[in-house]
Each structure stands twice: as C-alpha cells, then as structure tokens.
Design a protein around this motif. Structure first.
Motif, PDB file in Angstrom:
ATOM      1  N   GLN A 182      -9.322   6.208   6.945  1.00  0.00           N
ATOM      2  CA  GLN A 182      -9.597   4.631   6.661  1.00  0.00           C
ATOM      3  C   GLN A 182      -8.751   3.729   7.441  1.00  0.00           C
ATOM      4  O   GLN A 182      -7.396   3.810   7.211  1.00  0.00           O
ATOM      5  CB  GLN A 182      -9.698   4.250   5.340  1.00  0.00           C
ATOM      6  N   GLU A 183      -9.226   2.916   8.257  1.00  0.00           N
ATOM      7  CA  GLU A 183      -8.745   2.122   8.964  1.00  0.00           C
ATOM      8  C   GLU A 183      -7.717   1.042   8.387  1.00  0.00           C
ATOM      9  O   GLU A 183      -6.831   0.294   8.763  1.00  0.00           O
ATOM     10  CB  GLU A 183      -9.425   1.523  10.130  1.00  0.00           C
ATOM     11  N   SER A 184      -8.181   0.713   7.197  1.00  0.00           N
ATOM     12  CA  SER A 184      -7.891  -0.399   6.328  1.00  0.00           C
ATOM     13  C   SER A 184      -6.375   0.067   6.002  1.00  0.00           C
ATOM     14  O   SER A 184      -5.510  -0.894   5.695  1.00  0.00           O
ATOM     15  CB  SER A 184      -8.627  -0.749   5.224  1.00  0.00           C
ATOM     16  N   VAL A 185      -5.915   1.218   5.753  1.00  0.00           N
ATOM     17  CA  VAL A 185      -4.917   1.694   5.582  1.00  0.00           C
ATOM     18  C   VAL A 185      -3.476   1.711   6.475  1.00  0.00           C
ATOM     19  O   VAL A 185      -2.554   1.074   6.171  1.00  0.00           O
ATOM     20  CB  VAL A 185      -4.811   3.361   4.917  1.00  0.00           C
ATOM     21  N   GLY A 186      -4.108   1.832   7.638  1.00  0.00           N
ATOM     22  CA  GLY A 186      -3.134   1.697   8.934  1.00  0.00           C
ATOM     23  C   GLY A 186      -2.398   2.941   9.249  1.00  0.00           C
ATOM     24  O   GLY A 186      -1.935   3.603   8.275  1.00  0.00           O
ATOM     25  N   LEU A 187      -1.723   2.970  10.409  1.00  0.00           N
ATOM     26  CA  LEU A 187      -1.152   4.230  10.786  1.00  0.00           C
ATOM     27  C   LEU A 187       0.113   4.164  10.245  1.00  0.00           C
ATOM     28  O   LEU A 187       0.755   5.239   9.914  1.00  0.00           O
ATOM     29  CB  LEU A 187      -0.933   4.111  12.534  1.00  0.00           C
ATOM     30  N   VAL A 188       1.012   2.953  10.162  1.00  0.00           N
ATOM     31  CA  VAL A 188       2.464   3.056   9.653  1.00  0.00           C
ATOM     32  C   VAL A 188       2.476   3.305   8.115  1.00  0.00           C
ATOM     33  O   VAL A 188       3.340   4.238   7.731  1.00  0.00           O
ATOM     34  CB  VAL A 188       2.984   1.580   9.781  1.00  0.00           C
ATOM     35  N   VAL A 189       1.349   2.959   7.452  1.00  0.00           N
ATOM     36  CA  VAL A 189       1.371   3.473   5.915  1.00  0.00           C
ATOM     37  C   VAL A 189       0.911   4.847   5.953  1.00  0.00           C
ATOM     38  O   VAL A 189       1.639   5.526   5.138  1.00  0.00           O
ATOM     39  CB  VAL A 189       0.381   2.639   5.188  1.00  0.00           C
ATOM     40  N   GLY A 190       0.115   5.203   6.840  1.00  0.00           N
ATOM     41  CA  GLY A 190      -0.351   6.514   6.674  1.00  0.00           C
ATOM     42  C   GLY A 190       0.954   7.525   7.026  1.00  0.00           C
ATOM     43  O   GLY A 190       0.944   8.590   6.390  1.00  0.00           O
ATOM     44  N   ARG A 191       1.809   7.324   8.139  1.00  0.00           N
ATOM     45  CA  ARG A 191       2.913   8.163   8.213  1.00  0.00           C
ATOM     46  C   ARG A 191       3.765   8.213   7.118  1.00  0.00           C
ATOM     47  O   ARG A 191       4.333   9.280   6.870  1.00  0.00           O
ATOM     48  CB  ARG A 191       3.475   7.711   9.432  1.00  0.00           C
ATOM     49  N   LYS A 240       0.854  -1.201   0.160  1.00  0.00           N
ATOM     50  CA  LYS A 240       0.029   0.144   0.113  1.00  0.00           C
ATOM     51  C   LYS A 240       0.767   1.261   0.117  1.00  0.00           C
ATOM     52  O   LYS A 240       0.676   2.210  -0.841  1.00  0.00           O
ATOM     53  CB  LYS A 240      -0.934  -0.008   1.181  1.00  0.00           C
ATOM     54  N   GLY A 241       1.889   1.272   0.789  1.00  0.00           N
ATOM     55  CA  GLY A 241       2.562   2.439   0.961  1.00  0.00           C
ATOM     56  C   GLY A 241       3.152   3.031  -0.692  1.00  0.00           C
ATOM     57  O   GLY A 241       2.928   4.004  -0.834  1.00  0.00           O
ATOM     58  N   ALA A 242       3.798   2.055  -1.144  1.00  0.00           N
ATOM     59  CA  ALA A 242       4.377   2.422  -2.370  1.00  0.00           C
ATOM     60  C   ALA A 242       3.395   2.672  -3.268  1.00  0.00           C
ATOM     61  O   ALA A 242       3.705   3.678  -4.214  1.00  0.00           O
ATOM     62  CB  ALA A 242       5.096   1.258  -2.944  1.00  0.00           C
ATOM     63  N   ALA A 243       2.457   2.325  -3.412  1.00  0.00           N
ATOM     64  CA  ALA A 243       1.295   2.429  -4.247  1.00  0.00           C
ATOM     65  C   ALA A 243       0.719   3.783  -4.305  1.00  0.00           C
ATOM     66  O   ALA A 243       0.344   4.573  -5.107  1.00  0.00           O
ATOM     67  CB  ALA A 243       0.120   1.393  -4.105  1.00  0.00           C
ATOM     68  N   PHE A 244       0.476   4.223  -2.792  1.00  0.00           N
ATOM     69  CA  PHE A 244      -0.162   5.680  -2.786  1.00  0.00           C
ATOM     70  C   PHE A 244       0.789   6.465  -3.172  1.00  0.00           C
ATOM     71  O   PHE A 244       0.429   7.489  -3.454  1.00  0.00           O
ATOM     72  CB  PHE A 244      -0.413   5.822  -1.048  1.00  0.00           C
ATOM     73  N   ILE A 245       2.234   6.288  -2.619  1.00  0.00           N
ATOM     74  CA  ILE A 245       3.144   7.402  -2.989  1.00  0.00           C
ATOM     75  C   ILE A 245       3.195   7.559  -4.613  1.00  0.00           C
ATOM     76  O   ILE A 245       3.454   8.591  -4.931  1.00  0.00           O
ATOM     77  CB  ILE A 245       4.599   6.785  -2.212  1.00  0.00           C
TER      78      ILE A 245
END
Length: 450
Positions: free
Chosen positions: A49-58, A15-20
């Motif tokens: 959205q809880e599905s994203v998660g705090l680590v990915v969000g930061r 998710k992190g790389a895709a959102f970035i």
C-alpha cells in the motif's frame, strides 16, 4: 480488515509505532492459524500500500524480522511458516527491502539446517544479495556465506555446485583473520579434494586439520580417519608412501579401525579380499564411484591375453580393469608390493595376483611405469615385467617415515649384490632409529663403553 484500514489512515508519523504495536499483539496470540493469516495481511499492507510509505515499511518489517529472529514465536513450525510467508510477500520488492529479505533468508537457512535440509538451506542462502544493494556487505561476511553454502552442499554430496562456491570463497579468504571461518574454509578445501578424487591432497589437508587444538576431539578423530581413508585410496607411488609414512608414525592411528590396512599398505604387504571388504564398508558413496575402462586400454588388454606358453600358470581372470576407485588403489598397491617381492613376473602371473586378465595387468604396470610410480621395464617378447630396486620408495619410507638416512652403497657392478647390501643397510638404519627412540623415552639404557 478494519484494523488495518484504521492504521493506514493514521498520520505518517504515527503509523510506524501503531503497526509495530499491532504486530506485537498478533504474535502474542495463541491461535496459530489466526497469527499466520493476520500477520500475512499486515505485511501485505505495509509492503504493497502506497499510503504506508517506504520509511514506515522498513521500520515495521525490521521490527517483525527482529522478533522472528529472537524467538518470540516459540512454535518452530509456526516460526518457519511465518518466515516463509513474510519472505514470499516482500521478495518481489527486494530492491526496497533488501536488508530485511537477506535477514529472513539467513533465518530460514538456520531453520532448514536444523531440520537437516542441507540443499534447501544452501539454495536459500544462494538467493541472498551479497554484491549490491542498500548496504555493501564486507568481504569477510561474504566469505562466511560462501563457506556455509559449500559446507551445506557437501552434506548432500553435491560436490559440483559446492566447488563453484568454493572458488568464490577462495578469492576472499585473504580478507579475514577469523580463526573459525579459516578452519571451516580449510575443511571445505579437504572435502572438495576428497570429492574430486584428489586423494593425496585431501589426505594431507585432513591430517593437518587433525592436529588443530581448537577443533573438538571427536571431530579431529574423524579427520584423522578421513586422512587414512584418502591415503589408502590415493594412487600408489612415492608421494603416497610419504603420506602413509606420516600417518603410520602418528600414534593416534593405532586406535582407528582402519589401522590394519594403513600398516599393511605402509609396509608393502599384499592386501587380501577380506581386508578390502572390511575397509570398503567404511567408505562413502563418492569413494565407491565406478570408473570407466577406456576403449584403448580394453584393446591393449585383449591383445595380450592369449599366451600359449602359460599353460602351467594359474588360470587367468576375465576382468579387464578395476571397477571402482578402491579396486584401482588396491590393485596398484599390490602391484607395487609385488615389485618388492619379485625380480620379475609374467603378465599371466601378475594378472592372477591382481585378479585381472594378463593384458589388463600389463596395461596397469605400463601406465605406472610411464607415470614414474613404478620402476621397471616390460619385455613384450617373453611377456615379462622386470622390476628395478625403487630407490624413491626407500627414501619415502626412510626419510619421511623418520627411519633415518641410509648410506649410499658402493657400486660393485653386481645389481643383486647391491640390492642385498641396500636391504642390510636399511635394516641396520631402522634398528638404530628404534634404539634411538627407545633411549630418548628412557625405555633402554645404553651401557657405557669400557
């Protein structure tokens, strides 16, 4: 948005790389309204959205904040809009995204400062979290933030709130050795004293800063001008004479437009209305603040105004006291200067000189005598003010002004003879000092004794 739903459904590790990558794609577009809307949707999804998660969000928000800070968005209006909308979205979740919120606040403050929105920029910085959170901020960094807030508030002349943050900065000033931060703090010190009408202290600090070589030459000239202005506005007396002497000796003041009033004050010349108006045009609003006349002073002034014995003296003014800081400084100076000219003066004569009622002139003289800023006595019966030779003033101009020590005169028991002797001695010392300075510079050669 279908794209966001697809990204949210990806495995957590992707998710992190895709959102970035999606953020980079949005920022590369040319349609500004689309960039604003799509980026807002991405930030809202990542944060809420809880599905994203705090680590990915930061991770995603840190990349976005980095791009906004590095100027990827070239349009300044769009960049400001993106920073404000992103900050508004993640501000409610500041506990989770404190570092990102603080960085966005610093960026928004930079933008507002460039637009000269000083108070707005200060308010944005006030909202930063400095004392708690995920990462403790070092005292040196806190000091820089506080000093910046003070500087911004003073640009809009909000001295009351600026002093609050200045006091916080003063508690941390020992925590840094960074020269730039310390210079900014000292300048804030001088300006706070200036706005607080502590003009003697402000003049001294401004003059000290005007010698610092690390400061731009134009800024140093500005500080020297501010030092002269504050010295002129300071309460008349020995302490001000020392500051005036120091500034008068500074050769750089010769080039300032305020040199004329500086020299006249130092030399104890009476100031005229045309000179005062010229100087008044250079003052800032807080230096022209109105001052109130207390009811006690008004009553005291009124009680002295009827003097049937003063028929042959000039007509009395109707003013019962100075109306501004400048008025008070000039009147006190003229009163002090008159003490060097006259042995005594009537209340009515002093009132005509200061453009005050006789009672108000007597009140001003009484206050200065009480505070040790004028040496003399008041004869209420004959309505006279008797001036004494002010030894402190001579010391202030002689020793602090670099004109040398004057030998103590022999006590002959005749006060006027003693005063005359002191004047001769002081003049001789001044001439000797001038010859000494000219000799040091090679402008005069002393012939050898035969």
């Amino acid at each position: 948005m279908d794209k966001l739903q697809q990204l949210s459904a990806l495995p957590q590790k992707d998710k992190g790389a895709a959102f970035i990558a999606f953020i980079h794609d949005i920022l590369a577009r040319t349609d500004q309204s689309a960039v604003d809307a799509d980026l807002h949707a991405v930030v809202d999804t990542v944060v809420n959205q809880e599905s994203v998660g705090l680590v990915v969000g930061r991770q995603v928000l840190s990349e976005l904040v980095k791009n906004l800070g590095e100027g990827v968005v070239k349009n300044p209006e769009l960049r400001k809009t993106l920073v404000e909308s992103t900050l508004a979205t993640i501000q409610p979740r500041i506990v989770s995204y404190e570092e990102q919120v603080n960085t966005l606040r610093f960026q928004l403050a930079d933008i507002l400062e460039e637009e000269e929105e000083w108070s707005e920029a200060a308010r944005v910085l006030m909202g930063t979290s400095l004392d708690s959170g995920q990462r403790a901020m070092a005292d040196g960094d806190k000091l820089r933030v506080y000093v910046r807030i003070v500087r911004l508030l003073l640009e809009d002349e909000d001295s009351v709130q600026a002093e609050t943050y200045y006091n916080r900065a003063a508690l941390l000033v020992h925590s840094t050795s960074d020269k730039e931060t310390l210079l900014q703090f000292k300048l804030c010190q001088a300006r706070i004293s200036d706005y607080g009408r502590k003009f003697l202290e402000a003049a001294s600090r401004y003059h000290e800063l005007s010698y610092v070589g690390d400061i731009d030459e134009e800024e140093r000239r500005h500080m020297l001008t501010a030092a002269v202005t504050c010295a002129v506005l300071a309460p008349a007396g020995p302490n001000r004479s020392r500051i005036l002497a120091s500034l008068y000796r500074d050769e750089r003041t010769l080039e300032l437009p305020t040199y004329n009033i500086l020299s006249k004050m130092f030399l104890d010349h009476i100031l005229r209305s045309a000179e005062i108006k010229s100087f008044e045009a250079t003052l800032k609003p807080h230096q022209l603040a109105k001052i109130a006349i207390s009811s006690n002073d008004r009553l005291a002034s009124a009680g002295q105004d009827d003097d049937p014995a003063a028929a042959n003296e000039p007509a009395a003014s109707t003013r019962t006291g100075p109306s501004t800081v400048l008025d008070r400084a000039v009147m006190e100076h003229n009163l002090l200067a008159s003490s060097k000219i006259y042995n005594n003066i009537t209340f009515r004569g002093l009132g005509a000189l200061l453009d005050l009622t006789p009672g108000a002139a007597e009140t001003m003289a009484r206050k200065m005598i009480e505070q040790g800023r004028l040496r003399g006595s008041i004869d209420q019966v004959d309505k006279l003010i008797w001036f004494e030779g002010n030894r402190e003033e001579d010391d202030a101009q002689g020793k602090a002004g670099g004109l040398g020590d004057v030998e103590e005169a022999e006590d002959t028991g005749a006060p006027f003879t003693k005063r005359w002797d002191n004047q001769i001695r002081l003049t001789a010392a001044n001439v000797e000092s001038i010859v000494h300075h000219l000799t040091e510079r090679g402008l005069v050669k002393l012939s050898a004794a035969a």
